[in-house]
Design a protein around this motif. Sequence first.
Motif, PDB file in Angstrom:
ATOM      1  N   GLU A  18       5.518  14.458   0.194  1.00 37.53           N
ATOM      2  CA  GLU A  18       5.382  13.074   0.663  1.00 37.53           C
ATOM      3  C   GLU A  18       3.932  12.677   0.934  1.00 37.53           C
ATOM      4  O   GLU A  18       3.623  11.500   1.014  1.00 37.53           O
ATOM      5  N   CYS A  19       3.041  13.650   1.069  1.00 38.28           N
ATOM      6  CA  CYS A  19       1.653  13.344   1.433  1.00 38.28           C
ATOM      7  C   CYS A  19       0.875  12.804   0.236  1.00 38.28           C
ATOM      8  O   CYS A  19       0.657  13.525  -0.738  1.00 38.28           O
ATOM      9  N   PRO A  20       0.409  11.557   0.313  1.00 37.82           N
ATOM     10  CA  PRO A  20      -0.319  10.975  -0.815  1.00 37.82           C
ATOM     11  C   PRO A  20      -1.728  11.541  -0.981  1.00 37.82           C
ATOM     12  O   PRO A  20      -2.352  11.342  -2.016  1.00 37.82           O
ATOM     13  N   ASN A  21      -2.219  12.252   0.030  1.00 42.22           N
ATOM     14  CA  ASN A  21      -3.574  12.803  -0.022  1.00 42.22           C
ATOM     15  C   ASN A  21      -3.596  14.309  -0.284  1.00 42.22           C
ATOM     16  O   ASN A  21      -4.656  14.923  -0.228  1.00 42.22           O
ATOM     17  N   ASP A  22      -2.437  14.896  -0.521  1.00 38.42           N
ATOM     18  CA  ASP A  22      -2.343  16.346  -0.717  1.00 38.42           C
ATOM     19  C   ASP A  22      -2.957  17.111   0.456  1.00 38.42           C
ATOM     20  O   ASP A  22      -3.595  18.153   0.267  1.00 38.42           O
ATOM     21  N   ALA A  23      -2.758  16.596   1.663  1.00 40.52           N
ATOM     22  CA  ALA A  23      -3.317  17.228   2.862  1.00 40.52           C
ATOM     23  C   ALA A  23      -2.419  18.326   3.427  1.00 40.52           C
ATOM     24  O   ALA A  23      -2.861  19.115   4.245  1.00 40.52           O
ATOM     25  N   GLY A  43      -4.056   3.296   4.049  1.00 36.94           N
ATOM     26  CA  GLY A  43      -4.436   3.001   2.678  1.00 36.94           C
ATOM     27  C   GLY A  43      -3.296   3.175   1.693  1.00 36.94           C
ATOM     28  O   GLY A  43      -3.355   2.667   0.584  1.00 36.94           O
ATOM     29  N   HIS A  44      -2.266   3.904   2.104  1.00 37.52           N
ATOM     30  CA  HIS A  44      -1.112   4.136   1.239  1.00 37.52           C
ATOM     31  C   HIS A  44       0.159   3.489   1.799  1.00 37.52           C
ATOM     32  O   HIS A  44       0.870   2.810   1.079  1.00 37.52           O
ATOM     33  N   TYR A  45       0.441   3.763   3.071  1.00 42.73           N
ATOM     34  CA  TYR A  45       1.677   3.303   3.708  1.00 42.73           C
ATOM     35  C   TYR A  45       1.394   2.814   5.123  1.00 42.73           C
ATOM     36  O   TYR A  45       0.338   3.100   5.684  1.00 42.73           O
ATOM     37  N   ASP A  46       2.345   2.123   5.702  1.00 41.79           N
ATOM     38  CA  ASP A  46       2.202   1.621   7.070  1.00 41.79           C
ATOM     39  C   ASP A  46       2.396   2.713   8.117  1.00 41.79           C
ATOM     40  O   ASP A  46       1.900   2.590   9.233  1.00 41.79           O
ATOM     41  N   THR A  47       3.137   3.753   7.770  1.00 45.76           N
ATOM     42  CA  THR A  47       3.391   4.851   8.698  1.00 45.76           C
ATOM     43  C   THR A  47       3.201   6.180   7.978  1.00 45.76           C
ATOM     44  O   THR A  47       3.385   6.257   6.763  1.00 45.76           O
ATOM     45  N   PRO A  48       2.853   7.233   8.719  1.00 45.77           N
ATOM     46  CA  PRO A  48       2.705   8.545   8.097  1.00 45.77           C
ATOM     47  C   PRO A  48       4.035   9.011   7.496  1.00 45.77           C
ATOM     48  O   PRO A  48       5.036   9.132   8.199  1.00 45.77           O
ATOM     49  N   GLN A  49       4.032   9.273   6.211  1.00 42.59           N
ATOM     50  CA  GLN A  49       5.265   9.629   5.519  1.00 42.59           C
ATOM     51  C   GLN A  49       5.809  10.990   5.933  1.00 42.59           C
ATOM     52  O   GLN A  49       7.017  11.186   5.989  1.00 42.59           O
ATOM     53  N   CYS A  50       4.939  11.921   6.261  1.00 41.51           N
ATOM     54  CA  CYS A  50       5.414  13.237   6.694  1.00 41.51           C
ATOM     55  C   CYS A  50       6.196  13.128   7.998  1.00 41.51           C
ATOM     56  O   CYS A  50       7.221  13.788   8.170  1.00 41.51           O
ATOM     57  N   VAL A  51       5.734  12.262   8.896  1.00 40.41           N
ATOM     58  CA  VAL A  51       6.432  12.051  10.166  1.00 40.41           C
ATOM     59  C   VAL A  51       7.795  11.409   9.907  1.00 40.41           C
ATOM     60  O   VAL A  51       8.797  11.774  10.522  1.00 40.41           O
ATOM     61  N   GLU A  52       7.836  10.489   8.964  1.00 39.41           N
ATOM     62  CA  GLU A  52       9.079   9.796   8.636  1.00 39.41           C
ATOM     63  C   GLU A  52      10.168  10.747   8.132  1.00 39.41           C
ATOM     64  O   GLU A  52      11.332  10.573   8.447  1.00 39.41           O
TER      65      GLU A  52
END
Length: 84
Positions: A18-23, A43-52
């Motif tokens: 889910e991480c758009p930055n490969d972090a 810059g990608h989403y309104d909320t952190p996708q990993c948390v979601e």
Amino acid sequence: MALMITDECINCDVCEPECPNDAISQGAEIYVIDPNKCTECVGHYDTPQCVEVCPVDCIPKDPDHAETQDQLRAKYEKLVAAKG
């Protein structure tokens, strides 16, 4: 502020893709987040996708890497520029 994964992580593998930055990557025992790549999805989403997607709620803000929204945006722009 970059995010971090706590030792409550169950290695379910849902956060990494889910991480758009490969972090996010697999660490020695649990997944880890590279604070140099984490923009909390600014810059990608309104909320952190990993948390979601995390089923055990083990991804809080990392107090050792405090950043403002402007700093996260600047980091995002730098990462995008580096990808070319």
